[in-house]
Design an enzyme around this catalytic site. Structure first.
Site, PDB file in Angstrom:
ATOM      1  N   ARG A  66      44.082  47.058  41.761  1.00 23.21           N
ATOM      2  CA  ARG A  66      44.750  45.828  42.204  1.00 23.21           C
ATOM      3  C   ARG A  66      45.495  46.101  43.511  1.00 23.21           C
ATOM      4  O   ARG A  66      45.505  45.284  44.431  1.00 23.21           O
ATOM      5  CB  ARG A  66      45.733  45.333  41.128  1.00 23.21           C
ATOM      6  CG  ARG A  66      45.093  44.856  39.836  1.00 23.21           C
ATOM      7  CD  ARG A  66      44.303  43.572  40.042  1.00 23.21           C
ATOM      8  NE  ARG A  66      45.127  42.506  40.579  1.00 23.21           N
ATOM      9  CZ  ARG A  66      45.943  41.732  39.878  1.00 23.21           C
ATOM     10  NH1 ARG A  66      46.021  41.871  38.577  1.00 23.21           N
ATOM     11  NH2 ARG A  66      46.639  40.767  40.463  1.00 23.21           N
TER      12      ARG A  66
ATOM     13  N   ARG B 164      51.281  32.490  41.976  1.00 19.41           N
ATOM     14  CA  ARG B 164      50.766  32.518  40.598  1.00 19.41           C
ATOM     15  C   ARG B 164      51.294  31.272  39.924  1.00 19.41           C
ATOM     16  O   ARG B 164      52.515  31.096  39.776  1.00 19.41           O
ATOM     17  CB  ARG B 164      51.226  33.775  39.864  1.00 19.41           C
ATOM     18  CG  ARG B 164      51.048  33.661  38.361  1.00 19.41           C
ATOM     19  CD  ARG B 164      51.212  34.949  37.625  1.00 19.41           C
ATOM     20  NE  ARG B 164      50.085  35.827  37.857  1.00 19.41           N
ATOM     21  CZ  ARG B 164      49.790  36.892  37.113  1.00 19.41           C
ATOM     22  NH1 ARG B 164      50.548  37.208  36.074  1.00 19.41           N
ATOM     23  NH2 ARG B 164      48.751  37.632  37.374  1.00 19.41           N
TER      24      ARG B 164
ATOM     25  N   GLN C 254      42.098  39.840  40.673  1.00 20.67           N
ATOM     26  CA  GLN C 254      41.687  40.714  39.581  1.00 20.67           C
ATOM     27  C   GLN C 254      40.209  41.084  39.714  1.00 20.67           C
ATOM     28  O   GLN C 254      39.820  42.244  39.556  1.00 20.67           O
ATOM     29  CB  GLN C 254      41.932  40.010  38.235  1.00 20.67           C
ATOM     30  CG  GLN C 254      41.538  40.851  37.030  1.00 20.67           C
ATOM     31  CD  GLN C 254      42.440  42.058  36.861  1.00 20.67           C
ATOM     32  OE1 GLN C 254      43.637  41.923  36.855  1.00 20.67           O
ATOM     33  NE2 GLN C 254      41.854  43.234  36.716  1.00 20.67           N
TER      34      GLN C 254
ATOM     35  N   CYS D 252      41.624  43.047  31.931  1.00 15.40           N
ATOM     36  CA  CYS D 252      42.510  42.789  33.076  1.00 15.40           C
ATOM     37  C   CYS D 252      43.947  43.189  32.783  1.00 15.40           C
ATOM     38  O   CYS D 252      44.711  43.444  33.717  1.00 15.40           O
ATOM     39  CB  CYS D 252      42.437  41.318  33.452  1.00 15.40           C
ATOM     40  SG  CYS D 252      42.816  40.217  32.079  1.00 15.40           S
TER      41      CYS D 252
ATOM     42  N   ASP E  30      39.615  39.747  27.608  1.00 19.01           N
ATOM     43  CA  ASP E  30      40.898  39.221  28.091  1.00 19.01           C
ATOM     44  C   ASP E  30      41.639  38.702  26.859  1.00 19.01           C
ATOM     45  O   ASP E  30      41.038  38.505  25.792  1.00 19.01           O
ATOM     46  CB  ASP E  30      40.611  38.084  29.098  1.00 19.01           C
ATOM     47  CG  ASP E  30      41.880  37.465  29.696  1.00 19.01           C
ATOM     48  OD1 ASP E  30      42.956  38.089  29.609  1.00 19.01           O
ATOM     49  OD2 ASP E  30      41.781  36.337  30.243  1.00 19.01           O
TER      50      ASP E  30
ATOM     51  N   HIS F  51      41.183  33.927  38.804  1.00 22.18           N
ATOM     52  CA  HIS F  51      42.025  35.099  39.116  1.00 22.18           C
ATOM     53  C   HIS F  51      41.227  36.010  40.066  1.00 22.18           C
ATOM     54  O   HIS F  51      40.790  37.101  39.692  1.00 22.18           O
ATOM     55  CB  HIS F  51      42.382  35.824  37.817  1.00 22.18           C
ATOM     56  CG  HIS F  51      43.520  36.788  37.936  1.00 22.18           C
ATOM     57  ND1 HIS F  51      44.219  37.007  39.110  1.00 22.18           N
ATOM     58  CD2 HIS F  51      44.093  37.617  37.003  1.00 22.18           C
ATOM     59  CE1 HIS F  51      45.169  37.911  38.892  1.00 22.18           C
ATOM     60  NE2 HIS F  51      45.107  38.290  37.636  1.00 22.18           N
TER      61      HIS F  51
HETATM   62  N1   CP Z   1      46.109  41.437  35.270  1.00 22.36           N
HETATM   63  C1   CP Z   1      47.242  40.867  35.730  1.00 22.36           C
HETATM   64  O1   CP Z   1      47.196  39.955  36.550  1.00 22.36           O
HETATM   65  O2   CP Z   1      48.399  41.401  35.255  1.00 22.36           O
HETATM   66  P1   CP Z   1      49.851  40.740  35.388  1.00 22.36           P
HETATM   67  O3   CP Z   1      49.810  39.447  34.616  1.00 22.36           O
HETATM   68  O4   CP Z   1      50.779  41.743  34.803  1.00 22.36           O
HETATM   69  O5   CP Z   1      50.125  40.475  36.840  1.00 22.36           O
HETATM   70  N1  NVA Z   2      43.942  34.955  30.926  1.00 18.69           N
HETATM   71  C1  NVA Z   2      45.200  35.665  31.108  1.00 18.69           C
HETATM   72  C2  NVA Z   2      45.073  36.633  32.231  1.00 18.69           C
HETATM   73  C3  NVA Z   2      46.311  37.462  32.498  1.00 18.69           C
HETATM   74  C4  NVA Z   2      46.158  38.386  33.669  1.00 18.69           C
HETATM   75  C5  NVA Z   2      46.292  34.659  31.378  1.00 18.69           C
HETATM   76  O1  NVA Z   2      46.051  33.696  32.131  1.00 18.69           O
HETATM   77  O2  NVA Z   2      47.389  34.805  30.833  1.00 18.69           O
END
Ligand code: CP
Ligand code: NVA
Length: 316
Positions: free
Chosen positions: A289, A104, A134, A261, A221, A131
């Site tokens: 997930r 990530r 997701q 999400c 989101d 993502h």
């Molecule tokens: N939706 C999602 O990726 O959640 P986190 O940021 O908690 O991993």
């Molecule tokens: N768009 C958000 C998604 C989190 C799962 C971010 O990147 O923070």
């Protein structure tokens, strides 16, 4: 055979999306029935996090445990990928010890470079661009509610960032109609907008009511993604007419589902009433997930298992 990675949905080959979703469903049903799936016994997943996480971390770690393997959490300060050590060196070292890498990070190019330099499969656990994990869970969720995804009208209301861009990739694969509503200046990257338009996947508008008209699904989101915290005030003003609330929902189909999400910023992009209401499937998404990512890890490590799930498409 060359190793495969899971960095985006667009790299999936014909039939792989369907097979992954079938495998995810099977793992979900059987795990709940007490069946064990030690497909990854003795294997290790390294999880590199340069941003915070609840769902991604817990579901990868739990998923790996359920598959008989082991996961190692590497926090932002632990390895300093690209700072303490180059992406290439991190990739080449990890490849000597572990069987899978999840990352990530901010720039998608780090994820791509890691995958290029690693000898083991790399999974994108969120970048500023995409993502895909997701989206896989989201599509698994939708299949439990609708027979044919290609007949759906899906409205994405909010920032044209990583989630919206992944929805464009998903629309290209599953062929549903995608309407994206975002304020001017917050559209997806031009390449994604061009794809939406050229492949006739749907529309982009600055009118959330137009996007949700008769929609089967409304997705939102956060207005301020991880790494954009200094823009929070400006973004709150820009997005104030893009809240998913009861008034907006009135314009969708009576049984429309609401998706997010998570994490949610309650009272900003979505109201308590809607996220906790009867149409919300946000916890199903979060649960999936786990199952969807287990399917991805099994596929990348044991492609022969996925082969058993390839079959005639559910969509026409
Ligand atoms: N939706 C999602 O990726 O959640 P986190 O940021 O908690 O991993
Ligand atoms: N768009 C958000 C998604 C989190 C799962 C971010 O990147 O923070």
């Amino acid at each position: 055979m060359n190793k495969r990675d899971f960095l985006d949905l667009s790299s999936l080959r014909v039939g792989e999306l369907e097979a992954l979703l079938r495998l995810a469903d099977r793992l979900k049903i059987e795990t709940k029935a007490g069946v064990e799936h030690p497909y990854l016994r003795g294997k290790t997943l390294a999880m590199i996090f340069q941003k915070p996480s609840l769902r991604t971390r817990i579901t990868f770690e739990t998923g790996m445990a359920q598959l008989g393997g082991h996961a190692i959490y590497l926090a932002p300060q632990d390895i300093g990928i690209g700072e303490r050590e180059s992406v290439k060196d991190v990739a080449r070292n990890l490849s000597r010890w572990v069987d899978l890498i999840m990352i990530r990070t901010f720039s998608h190019s780090i994820c791509v470079e890691l995958a290029r330099e690693a000898n083991v499969p790399v999974i994108n656990g969120l970048t500023d661009l995409l993502h895909p994990c997701q989206l896989l869970a989201d599509l698994q969720t939708l299949r439990a509610h609708f027979d044919d995804l290609s007949r759906l009208k899906i409205a994405f209301v909010g920032d044209g960032f990583n989630l919206a861009q992944s929805w464009i990739e998903a629309a290209a694969l599953a062929r549903f109609e995608l309407r994206i509503a975002c304020p001017t200046g917050y559209e997806p990257d031009p390449g994604f907008v061009a794809r939406l338009q050229q492949e006739k996947l749907g529309i982009i508008t600055d009118d959330p009511f137009a996007a949700v008209k008769d929609a089967d699904v409304i997705y939102t989101d956060t207005w301020t993604s991880m790494g954009q915290e200094s823009e929070a005030g400006k973004r709150r003003r820009a997005f104030r007419n893009f809240q998913v609330n009861a008034a907006l929902l009135q314009h969708a189909q009576p049984q429309a589902l609401v998706m997010h999400c998570l994490p949610a910023h309650r009272g900003e992009e979505i109201t308590d009433e809607v996220i906790d209401g009867p149409r919300s499937v946000v916890l199903e998404q979060a649960e999936n997930r786990l199952h969807a990512q287990k399917a991805v890890m099994v596929w990348l490590s044991r492609p022969e298992v996925l082969q058993h799930h390839v079959g005639p498409s559910r969509q026409s």
